[in-house]
Structures are given as C-alpha cells and as structure tokens.
Design a protein around this motif. Sequence first.
Motif, PDB file in Angstrom:
ATOM      1  N   ALA A  33       0.857  -1.190   0.000  1.00 30.34           N
ATOM      2  CA  ALA A  33       0.000   0.000   0.000  1.00 30.34           C
ATOM      3  C   ALA A  33       0.891   1.238   0.000  1.00 30.34           C
ATOM      4  O   ALA A  33       1.840   1.338   0.758  1.00 30.34           O
ATOM      5  N   GLY A  34       0.601   2.157  -0.866  1.00 30.75           N
ATOM      6  CA  GLY A  34       1.367   3.391  -0.907  1.00 30.75           C
ATOM      7  C   GLY A  34       2.437   3.431  -1.989  1.00 30.75           C
ATOM      8  O   GLY A  34       3.006   4.488  -2.257  1.00 30.75           O
ATOM      9  N   PHE A  35       2.736   2.293  -2.616  1.00 29.10           N
ATOM     10  CA  PHE A  35       3.781   2.300  -3.641  1.00 29.10           C
ATOM     11  C   PHE A  35       3.391   3.198  -4.810  1.00 29.10           C
ATOM     12  O   PHE A  35       4.207   3.965  -5.323  1.00 29.10           O
ATOM     13  N   ALA A  36       2.159   3.123  -5.232  1.00 28.69           N
ATOM     14  CA  ALA A  36       1.701   3.935  -6.359  1.00 28.69           C
ATOM     15  C   ALA A  36       1.794   5.420  -6.047  1.00 28.69           C
ATOM     16  O   ALA A  36       2.122   6.229  -6.922  1.00 28.69           O
ATOM     17  N   LEU A  88       4.298 -11.817 -10.320  1.00 25.20           N
ATOM     18  CA  LEU A  88       5.210 -12.921 -10.021  1.00 25.20           C
ATOM     19  C   LEU A  88       4.714 -13.785  -8.882  1.00 25.20           C
ATOM     20  O   LEU A  88       4.801 -15.012  -8.944  1.00 25.20           O
ATOM     21  N   ASP A  89       4.220 -13.140  -7.815  1.00 28.31           N
ATOM     22  CA  ASP A  89       3.823 -13.929  -6.638  1.00 28.31           C
ATOM     23  C   ASP A  89       2.663 -13.328  -5.870  1.00 28.31           C
ATOM     24  O   ASP A  89       2.431 -13.703  -4.721  1.00 28.31           O
ATOM     25  N   GLY A  90       1.940 -12.411  -6.470  1.00 31.60           N
ATOM     26  CA  GLY A  90       0.826 -11.778  -5.776  1.00 31.60           C
ATOM     27  C   GLY A  90       1.203 -10.505  -5.046  1.00 31.60           C
ATOM     28  O   GLY A  90       0.334  -9.746  -4.627  1.00 31.60           O
ATOM     29  N   HIS A  91       2.501 -10.264  -4.882  1.00 31.18           N
ATOM     30  CA  HIS A  91       2.978  -9.054  -4.215  1.00 31.18           C
ATOM     31  C   HIS A  91       3.962  -8.281  -5.084  1.00 31.18           C
ATOM     32  O   HIS A  91       3.909  -7.057  -5.155  1.00 31.18           O
ATOM     33  N   PHE A  92       4.835  -9.015  -5.765  1.00 25.44           N
ATOM     34  CA  PHE A  92       5.823  -8.405  -6.657  1.00 25.44           C
ATOM     35  C   PHE A  92       5.454  -8.695  -8.109  1.00 25.44           C
ATOM     36  O   PHE A  92       4.907  -9.759  -8.427  1.00 25.44           O
ATOM     37  N   GLY A  93       5.803  -7.743  -8.966  1.00 21.71           N
ATOM     38  CA  GLY A  93       5.563  -7.919 -10.395  1.00 21.71           C
ATOM     39  C   GLY A  93       6.765  -7.489 -11.205  1.00 21.71           C
ATOM     40  O   GLY A  93       7.545  -6.624 -10.791  1.00 21.71           O
ATOM     41  N   PRO A 132      11.889  -5.242   3.515  1.00 21.92           N
ATOM     42  CA  PRO A 132      11.756  -4.350   4.672  1.00 21.92           C
ATOM     43  C   PRO A 132      10.493  -3.510   4.690  1.00 21.92           C
ATOM     44  O   PRO A 132      10.163  -2.896   5.711  1.00 21.92           O
ATOM     45  N   GLY A 133       9.805  -3.471   3.558  1.00 23.83           N
ATOM     46  CA  GLY A 133       8.645  -2.610   3.470  1.00 23.83           C
ATOM     47  C   GLY A 133       9.011  -1.190   3.061  1.00 23.83           C
ATOM     48  O   GLY A 133      10.172  -0.774   3.146  1.00 23.83           O
ATOM     49  N   ILE A 134       8.010  -0.429   2.635  1.00 23.20           N
ATOM     50  CA  ILE A 134       8.255   0.949   2.191  1.00 23.20           C
ATOM     51  C   ILE A 134       7.295   1.925   2.861  1.00 23.20           C
ATOM     52  O   ILE A 134       7.108   3.044   2.383  1.00 23.20           O
ATOM     53  N   GLY A 135       6.718   1.504   3.972  1.00 27.63           N
ATOM     54  CA  GLY A 135       5.776   2.365   4.684  1.00 27.63           C
ATOM     55  C   GLY A 135       6.473   3.389   5.559  1.00 27.63           C
ATOM     56  O   GLY A 135       7.705   3.477   5.615  1.00 27.63           O
ATOM     57  N   ASP A 136       5.681   4.178   6.285  1.00 27.88           N
ATOM     58  CA  ASP A 136       6.228   5.192   7.181  1.00 27.88           C
ATOM     59  C   ASP A 136       7.150   4.542   8.211  1.00 27.88           C
ATOM     60  O   ASP A 136       6.810   3.533   8.840  1.00 27.88           O
ATOM     61  N   GLY A 137       8.343   5.109   8.366  1.00 23.66           N
ATOM     62  CA  GLY A 137       9.302   4.615   9.335  1.00 23.66           C
ATOM     63  C   GLY A 137      10.112   3.418   8.869  1.00 23.66           C
ATOM     64  O   GLY A 137      10.981   2.941   9.600  1.00 23.66           O
ATOM     65  N   GLN A 138       9.846   2.929   7.672  1.00 25.77           N
ATOM     66  CA  GLN A 138      10.553   1.739   7.172  1.00 25.77           C
ATOM     67  C   GLN A 138      11.688   2.063   6.210  1.00 25.77           C
ATOM     68  O   GLN A 138      12.477   1.183   5.870  1.00 25.77           O
ATOM     69  N   LEU A 139      11.780   3.309   5.777  1.00 23.15           N
ATOM     70  CA  LEU A 139      12.810   3.692   4.810  1.00 23.15           C
ATOM     71  C   LEU A 139      14.084   4.141   5.514  1.00 23.15           C
ATOM     72  O   LEU A 139      14.039   4.714   6.602  1.00 23.15           O
TER      73      LEU A 139
END
Length: 394
Positions: free
Chosen positions: A63-66, A83-88, A337-344
């Motif tokens: 969520a939030g990548f777009a 590719l696996d439902g999460h990555f393309g 690691p994720g790309i959400g708030d606090g994960q970068l």
Amino acid sequence: MTLPMNRISLSRRGFLTSACCLAAAPVFTPVTFAAMPGDNRFVTIVLRGAMDGLDLVQPYGDAGFAALRPTLALTPDTGLVDLDGHFGLNPAAAELLPLWKSRELAFVHAVSTPYRDQRSHFDGQDMLESGGEHVAEEKTGWLNRALAVIPRSDARKAIDINTSTELILSGPNNVDVWASDSNLAPARDEMQFLARLYAGDPPFAEALAEATRANSASIMVEPEGQRGAKIADVAALAANMLKGDYRIASFSISGWDTHIGQAGQFKRPVQDLSQAINTLKTTLGPDIWAKTVVLAMTEFGRTVRQNGSAGTDHGTGGCALLSGGAIDGGRILGRWPGIGDGQLLDDRDLMPTADLRELAAAMLYRQFDVSADDLTGKIFPGLGFDKGSQFLRG
C-alpha cells in the motif's frame, strides 16, 4: 601488487567458437574470464549506473507504492507481470519470464554493499568490485582474490577481452589481456590472405566468411558515437569461452542511471540484461547451463520516491538477480523491509536487509566449494558468513 597483463591471441579453436561475435569485438564492454578445473560455471554481470530494482521488480502489493511513484508504478492492470501476488516484473523484462517459470531465475531485494557515504557511482562501484568494507580499503577485486583459494585451481588463469581488466578481476592472480583491435580487426589484404590460406578447410572458411560479413555489416549500421557492441554478442562470446576451458566470466551492462524520464530510459538496459541472460543459456546449451550461476548486481539502489523529473535518484538498498540452471529460482529472495512510514532508510531509500557480499560469497561457496574461512578472511574482509547463510537454503 597487480601483476602485468599479458597480451595474447585467440587460438584457431577460440576463433571458430567466437566468430559469431566478431562484429562486436572492436567496441566491447569488458568481458573477463577465468579458467580452472571442474564443471561449474559462474558469471557476474555488473549493472553500472545503479539499477532501480524497485522498477524492475515492483512491490505493487505494498500500500502506498503507487503514491510514491505516480508515473513509474505499474500494476497487473497496466502491464506489470505478476510474479507472486505481491511483486511484479517490469514488462520490459518479459523475455525473462520463461526462466522464472522454469525456476532458473530469482530476484534478491534489499541488498547492498557496506557503502553508505556520498552515493558516488565511482565509490559505489569500487566497493562492489573490491568486496571491501570501506572505500579504497581494497585495491584488488574479490573475484581475483577468489581465484587463489578455489580448490583445485592450480591451473587457474584469467583472460580479459579488452585492453585492461575491470577492478572485480584485478589483482595478484595473473590476467591475460586480449586486445580485440589487434587480434580480430585485420586489414582487407590480411582477410583475403586468410581466406586463401584456409580455402580447403570448410569449417574455418565458413566461420571466416561469417565473421567478414558480420564485421562489414557492423561498420555500416553502427555509426561512430552510438551504443557499442550488442550485449547479446558479448554474452555469446562469454558463453563460448565458458564452453571451453574457462569457468568464470564477468562483464558489464551500463545505462542504469535514470534521473530523468526513467520510464523511457529504463527499457533499453533491461532488454540488454534480458538478452544477455537468455543468450548465455542458449549458447551454453542445457548441460553446461545446468551447472551455471549468473549473478547480476549493481553499486546501489535508487530512491523509493520518484523525483520531479519523472526519474529516481541515488539510493541504498538495491536488487540483485540470480539465474542459471544451478539455482532454485522462481522466488523473491531476501527479507523485504517494506516501504511504509518509518521503514525507509533516511526516509528516502529502501532499507538494506542483507549484505550483497553474502550473496556473492554464497555463490562462490556453492559453485566452487570455497571455504567459509577463505570467504570471510581473504575474499570479503569483515563479512559474516557460514553454511547457514539464507542464500544457501532451499
């Protein structure tokens, strides 16, 4: 101290096996080889310019990548290949899909060298190829140092199809240099002499005729200043050498520094990479490909957020690619690691969760039985590695 490079010429057999690539010879990206006993092969491809792994293998399920990439993010509805439902997979890399489906391709997200300073291409590539913990700490390449400790490598030698070796294979283990301009760019009268000399040798005559036609075509369609040799030709030459005495090859693909208009710029190097890997598989043939590992790696990743020029800037956590018949692919490896708030990292970069050197070490261990002590003490100083590495599981 690095030993002097020795200029050598290709044998008749080497000429015959590489004739299909002569059109590319005068304008190569560097291709480096190492010869040693055993059947396993290892190919490294350096992706120069900081390849954006988040564009190649997009986490569309986050969520939030777009929102972070309003013009670069894709979905399965807009061309992304799930590719696996999460990555393309970026559609520019569609030629790699058969390898993914046959489990001969894997991607490793969130990997990085220890480089964390100024995001300089020069320093980043230096650390990528030297395998050290700090910029300028190592003056030799990790693949060169590996030559000294690979078991049964008393007959080891390396050859660089260029005028000098890249850092990754520079060092105390001798590297021969074959300069394409002096060996495979003869004058017209020399070509005519060779044609007469081997007129009674049908295989050689046919290879020479093909090479002459290819060289002539290359001169006509490749105006000075345009992109050099087709990467597929470079990969074919590498594969032909690997079919002989050589067991290690390394070459580079450039064009990954996509600060502006990334959607358009990204397609060409992705297609080059796809063609290189498929050419390696086709040229090596099924038996050798089954014993081959290809590792494609870049100096660092790119920012998670796209910039104001519809591109991305220098980042940290990146993506590596593994291919070959010797891997268990069809998977996204590593810890996401994720790309959400606090994960970068620094609120801008993909957070690295694994050392890229560990991935390279695991491939050397798998392909050539290099000991863990040698991997951590002689090849990748400061690296923590053992047989329990995540990249040796499965």
